[in-house]
Design a protein around this motif. Structure first.
Motif, short mmCIF file in Angstrom:
data_model
loop_
_atom_site.label_atom_id
_atom_site.label_comp_id
_atom_site.label_asym_id
_atom_site.label_seq_id
_atom_site.Cartn_x
_atom_site.Cartn_y
_atom_site.Cartn_z
N ARG A 196 0.82 -1.22 0.00
CA ARG A 196 0.00 0.00 0.00
C ARG A 196 0.85 1.26 0.00
O ARG A 196 0.34 2.34 -0.31
CB ARG A 196 -0.92 -0.01 1.23
N GLU A 197 2.13 1.14 0.35
CA GLU A 197 3.00 2.31 0.45
C GLU A 197 4.03 2.38 -0.67
O GLU A 197 4.86 3.29 -0.68
CB GLU A 197 3.74 2.29 1.80
N TRP A 198 3.95 1.45 -1.62
CA TRP A 198 4.92 1.41 -2.72
C TRP A 198 4.19 1.34 -4.05
O TRP A 198 3.12 0.74 -4.15
CB TRP A 198 5.85 0.20 -2.59
N PRO B 171 8.95 3.94 -3.23
CA PRO B 171 8.03 4.34 -2.15
C PRO B 171 7.23 5.57 -2.56
O PRO B 171 7.74 6.46 -3.25
CB PRO B 171 8.97 4.63 -0.98
N GLN C 69 7.88 9.66 4.98
CA GLN C 69 7.03 8.96 5.95
C GLN C 69 7.54 7.55 6.20
O GLN C 69 7.33 6.99 7.28
CB GLN C 69 5.59 8.93 5.44
N GLN C 70 8.22 6.96 5.21
CA GLN C 70 8.79 5.63 5.40
C GLN C 70 10.02 5.69 6.31
O GLN C 70 10.27 4.77 7.09
CB GLN C 70 9.18 5.03 4.05
N ARG D 205 0.16 7.46 -6.11
CA ARG D 205 -0.06 8.47 -5.08
C ARG D 205 -1.49 9.02 -5.15
O ARG D 205 -2.12 9.28 -4.13
CB ARG D 205 0.95 9.61 -5.23
N ARG E 172 -3.93 6.53 -3.70
CA ARG E 172 -3.89 6.55 -2.24
C ARG E 172 -4.72 7.71 -1.69
O ARG E 172 -5.47 7.56 -0.72
CB ARG E 172 -2.45 6.66 -1.77
#
Length: 481
Positions: free
Chosen positions: A225-227, A246, A251-252, A411, A414
């Motif tokens: 979900r973050e990549w 990412p 944030q990572q 992005r 998301r």
């Protein structure tokens, strides 16, 4: 006090003609104050200063040994070690620099690139050292590139050799993905997004097979979900590469900015998006200062007719050609044409070259005196210091990121999932951030700007673009000089 000492020594150097930038003394005091207090400072410089800030940044570091971490690109590191540091040494100022993956044993300036910064943070080597981040506007992009994972055919072979018991299912998965990707490719140079099901199938398979070699272990550690996942196709070899980056690297890398002091230099001319990124990373600046330039406050002549077609219309390409021809005709200086659509840019460049000859080039850093250089926004921002100041800039397309870009699309998805206004919270702010820096050379040369994108006048958000261009004065019609 460090600020006063830096001011005195730097003033002596400036009297010897070391530099004519008007903000060296102010910058040195702000840098000295930030080093002494250990705060989080954001300094907003005028866009594209050709990195004239070096003296103001380095003087306090020469006077007081510091264990700060200076994060530089390869080009900046080369300039520091081959130009700025020797220049200070000739004046009797010594700057102790430490290079390497381990922290310095004493108070020395630790030089790191962005990959080294990520490694030092993950290994807990940064401690409470203050970060010095020139070019903070590009930090997220630089970190994203360094954190990227790329898997090609050789990595699949490596995985099959490491896990012979999974060789058959791995071959079947790879072949299934290959057929799907080449079947769905709309063009030869297309990037095809991979949905999470492909990554999940691989996770399920490798989850029961034991440890995997790098970079497969990094892929399995990623949160899908973050990549962003996509494939780059090679039609000549009928092979493809699996790419992952990412979405929000700051944030990572939790705590990179929030757990230590930082001195950040911004030269984009617009920090709204930057400050939002810092807020999301729990690292808002405690001190903010703006250093303006008088020469950038002159009104910019702007040619932007009210009735122009938008890029999604059939007549837009012809409109762009006709208006560009009118704007170029009779110009004796350099013209820069900016648009990010590669196919449209190639077509326009070819059509203009058919009329104006070899003076028209695509992304060329050695143009003729009256040359016409077409290029993407990112290319222009990266190379404008290598080109003479233009007589005019023609904006064919405003720098709104395309959803065909895998990172941008991921992005946006998301933000949609979170119910946010993805255009006004992501695409528009990132476009607005590029504009002041891109047109700054025009203000210095006294040139003119032409915007041929009909969305400037036809969309409600066009007023925000005009605000970023302030100050400007309208050109109602094109008249000969």
């Amino acid at each position: 006090m460090l600020e006063a000492q830096a001011h005195t020594h730097l003033k002596s150097l400036l009297r010897q003609g070391e530099s004519n930038w008007p903000h060296h003394l102010t910058l040195s005091r702000l840098v000295g104050r930030s080093l002494r207090r250990g705060d989080r400072t954001l300094l907003r410089l005028a866009p594209n200063q050709r990195e004239r800030w070096w003296l103001g940044l380095l003087m306090p570091l020469c006077l007081q040994p510091s264990s700060a971490v200076l994060v530089l690109t390869p080009q900046q590191r080369q300039r520091l070690l081959q130009v700025e540091r020797p220049r200070l040494a000739k004046q009797g100022f010594r700057l102790a620099c430490w290079e390497g993956n381990t922290p310095p044993p004493q108070d020395q300036l630790w030089l790191l690139d962005h990959a080294g910064l990520i490694q030092a943070h993950r290994q807990g080597l940064l401690g409470e050292r203050q970060l010095l981040l020139p070019g903070i506007d590009q930090l997220s992009e630089q970190l994203r590139r360094c954190m990227a994972i790329r898997l090609d055919a050789s990595h699949w072979q490596q995985l099959r050799l490491a896990l012979p018991q999974a060789e058959k299912p791995l071959l079947e998965l790879h072949e299934r993905l290959s057929r799907q990707l080449f079947r769905e490719a709309p063009r030869v140079d297309a990037c095809i997004r991979l949905d999470n099901s492909a990554c999940q199938s691989l996770r399920d398979l490798l989850g029961v097979m034991g440890p995997c070699p790098s970079p497969w272990s990094e892929l399995l550690a990623c949160d899908p979900r973050e990549w962003a996942n996509w494939a780059e196709l090679d039609h000549t070899m009928l092979q493809w590469s699996w790419c992952l980056e990412p979405l929000e690297p700051l944030q990572q890398l939790q705590g990179l900015l929030s757990q230590r002091p930082a001195l950040m230099l911004s030269d984009s001319g617009d920090s709204a998006r930057l400050e939002q990124e810092l807020l999301e990373a729990n690292a808002p600046p405690t001190v903010t200062a703006v250093l303006r330039e008088a020469e950038l406050e002159e009104p910019l002549p702007l040619f932007a007719p009210r009735r122009q077609p938008t890029p999604n219309t059939e007549i837009y390409a012809q409109h762009l050609l006709e208006q560009s021809r009118r704007l170029i005709l009779g110009r004796t200086g350099l013209t820069v044409l900016l648009l990010d659509d590669p196919s449209l840019r190639r077509s326009l460049t070819a059509s203009l070259a058919a009329e104006f000859g070899t003076r028209v080039q695509d992304e060329c850093t050695a143009p003729e005196v009256n040359g016409v250089v077409s290029g993407s926004w990112s290319w222009w921002l990266q190379h404008l210091d290598q080109l003479p100041e233009p007589e005019q800039i023609i904006i064919g397309l405003l720098p709104l990121a395309s959803l065909s870009n895998p990172i941008t699309a991921a992005r946006v998805e998301r933000l949609k999932h979170d119910g946010a206004d993805w255009f006004r919270s992501l695409l528009l702010p990132e476009a607005l951030r590029q504009i002041p820096a891109a047109v700054a050379p025009l203000r210095r040369s006294g040139g003119r700007l032409a915007v041929l994108d009909g969305r400037l006048r036809g969309r409600s958000w066009g007023d925000q673009v005009l605000q970023r261009l302030e100050p400007w004065r309208p050109l109602q019609r094109l008249l000969p000089d």
